[in-house]
Enzyme design. Sequence first.
Site, short mmCIF file in Angstrom:
data_model
loop_
_atom_site.label_atom_id
_atom_site.label_comp_id
_atom_site.label_asym_id
_atom_site.label_seq_id
_atom_site.Cartn_x
_atom_site.Cartn_y
_atom_site.Cartn_z
N ASN A 108 0.81 -1.22 0.00
CA ASN A 108 0.00 0.00 0.00
C ASN A 108 0.84 1.27 0.00
OD1 ASN A 108 0.49 -1.27 2.60
ND2 ASN A 108 -0.55 0.47 3.53
N SER A 111 -11.37 -4.74 -1.20
CA SER A 111 -12.20 -3.68 -0.65
C SER A 111 -12.75 -2.82 -1.77
CB SER A 111 -11.33 -2.84 0.28
OG SER A 111 -12.09 -1.80 0.82
N GLY A 112 -14.03 -2.40 -1.66
CA GLY A 112 -14.66 -1.63 -2.72
C GLY A 112 -14.07 -0.25 -2.94
N HIS A 113 -13.77 0.44 -1.83
CA HIS A 113 -13.44 1.85 -1.96
C HIS A 113 -12.04 2.10 -2.50
CE1 HIS A 113 -10.80 2.63 1.66
NE2 HIS A 113 -11.27 1.45 1.96
N THR A 131 -27.48 -8.48 8.43
CA THR A 131 -28.21 -8.00 7.26
C THR A 131 -27.22 -7.43 6.24
OG1 THR A 131 -30.13 -7.47 8.60
CG2 THR A 131 -29.99 -6.39 6.46
N GLN A 191 -4.87 -3.54 -2.83
CA GLN A 191 -4.38 -2.51 -3.75
C GLN A 191 -4.39 -2.98 -5.20
OE1 GLN A 191 -3.93 0.55 -2.96
NE2 GLN A 191 -3.85 0.44 -0.72
N CYS A 199 -3.60 4.49 7.11
CA CYS A 199 -4.11 3.87 8.32
C CYS A 199 -3.28 4.22 9.54
CB CYS A 199 -4.16 2.36 8.16
SG CYS A 199 -5.35 1.90 6.91
#
Lengths: 382, 382
Positions: free
Chosen positions: A150, A198-200, A236, A178, A323
């Site tokens: 990253n 990860s989506g973002h 959910t 990444q 992070c």
Amino acid sequence: MKREVYLDNNATTRMADEVYEAMMPCLQKFYGNPSSVHALGREAASRLEKARGQVAQLLDCCSEEIYFTSTASESNNWAIGGVLSTAKKNHVITSRVEHPSVQGPMNFWEKQGFRVTRLGVNEKGLLDLDELEKALSSQTALVSLMYANNETGVLFPIEKIGDLVKKSGALFHVDAVQVVGKIPLSLKNSSIDLLSFSGHKFHGPKGIGGLFLRQDTRLNSMIRGGHQEFGRRAGTEALPQIVGLGAAASLAQRRMLRYAEVGELRDDFERSVLEEIPQSLRVGHEKNRLATTTHLSFAKIEGAVLLHSLSKAGIYVSSGAACSSGSLDPSPTLMAMGLDPEYLSGALRFSLSLDTTKEDMEYAKNHLFALVKKFRLLGEIC
Amino acid sequence: MKREVYLDNNATTRMADEVYEAMMPCLQKFYGNPSSVHALGREAASRLEKARGQVAQLLDCCSEEIYFTSTASESNNWAIGGVLSTAKKNHVITSRVEHPSVQGPMNFWEKQGFRVTRLGVNEKGLLDLDELEKALSSQTALVSLMYANNETGVLFPIEKIGDLVKKSGALFHVDAVQVVGKIPLSLKNSSIDLLSFSGHKFHGPKGIGGLFLRQDTRLNSMIRGGHQEFGRRAGTEALPQIVGLGAAASLAQRRMLRYAEVGELRDDFERSVLEEIPQSLRVGHEKNRLATTTHLSFAKIEGAVLLHSLSKAGIYVSSGAACSSGSLDPSPTLMAMGLDPEYLSGALRFSLSLDTTKEDMEYAKNHLFALVKKFRLLGEIC
């Protein structure tokens, strides 16, 4: 209006318009719980499974091998904990440059009695595969390594590593946060057993991640309860974000070739900086790298101050992994690479995306040149 | 256009317009990573903390006691596992009517050597507090009970329970998923140490939950890595959903008194049904209940078939907890309440919200009357 140049795409990306449009109907119109059996619930369930298929297509695997999670940090924790808590062997291998969400669980499981081998990297950020081969044994339950770093974008040779891991009989987990959406992957025919994403990080929504889990791989659940996600991850489903992740996956497949152009922008920028700014260096291997990332360091510069001044000019970069960017400690990754101490504090990560333009990079370059010059001059005077 | 009457609000609610509007700017405009220190990151961080404050205000506690998670299932798993994995005592108390995301972890920790007491309920769904008092001992590490039952809406007397729990020295976890946003809570002066909630149950977004954790309460992390959520829950924050949850909390505070009107709609509906449909009964206590829920059962009716026919008429209800509604097994909650077997399969949950109108309930009632009559007639002929 002030120009804004966003070069912190390894931290997070801007959601693509296509993703936004896919999500919108799921917010207030198709708002059913996918577990509900009435028409509104079934509509939600069908959109959920369509998205799973889109992600599976991007990764070239079966839909049933895709599990949605909330973040890649959750995926990494789940992959490591889920394997080790059911393992009959007591050894695990990782590296010194992994993301905190791999290092954190490794430290935890070490305290639970696992022996953890942490592979080092050389000054280019590359692993020594001989060291890996020597570390692997019949007692190795899991190898967990990242696809691309990253901070530096340096790529590990995942295929070669996978071959070695498979020979030992260990499971192979890859933190591909990444990489997914940026480099073509075919998990069907790979040696990878678990893979986090990860989506973002590729223009999808925040708050949605995933874990590829090869069929018939033993994995304990982390979130127990309902039958969601094939009974392995209760709760959910976050339908709008899942649908957005599916759209991001399809979009990434269509646009993947365009990362070559991003790489050219990156290379031009990097070349100019290294030529124009004295006492500057590239952190990490020149070739074995993501097209989107350049990590540069400048002697006699306080990275945090430079970052702040760039931000004032509307240029958004990172001084290490986002992070841990609250802290002022030197990055463990740069330490592991043995970076010259003179360059430790002046390191900045510029991470591009498909949204980045030539004009963006020109703007960033000009400000960077001026600021480094100014700060060095100030340093000499003071 | 076909009329749609959504009466499955205990499964999930429709996002409020105010929530939608609060979320929108965070999708593509303020898309920074709250951990990034540049201006776009700081903007995200400030929106994150504003939302935390909004939730804290709804629950009347400190912002620092609110942790964002992905779902209430995660919160429940975290609360139970986080306490028990660091506990020096070996006993835990829960009930037979908890949500699967409490029962799941309880089963897991029982296998790890904990002694689990599962309190029963009477035919009205109420606990016997004497039984609780007898079960509590100096070896009890944790008591985990729900505030309101998801299937029947029956409320447990959380304050009285809290007093008993505190006397024993155990920690008290409350699954308040069905209650937060609907009933005023003041955690500051309560005996509750941990409390789980979820955005999508009170017109907030899906994919965001939370855990209240009283300051100085020991709790192991479940997702390790980055410094997010006060270092206790790693992973890039789901900013749009968090901001949406904050907006839902503020909105709920403003609208909470209106649940009295919802209760009147529910009572009128329930009264008519019980009067008009022979061999029908209410499941759960009449008074000690959420205003939004009525669980009714009809002898000689297959609930799943009735549910399907109602869905065809645009009326969306549930035949038990949505989380297990894929299965045809009788609901464990109804079993624990000792419901007459004749009524076990004909049970339907109608759950209202602030969006429900008098016309909705009229429409649902008329269809319900006609369908029950028709199915019973068919049953006699066949």
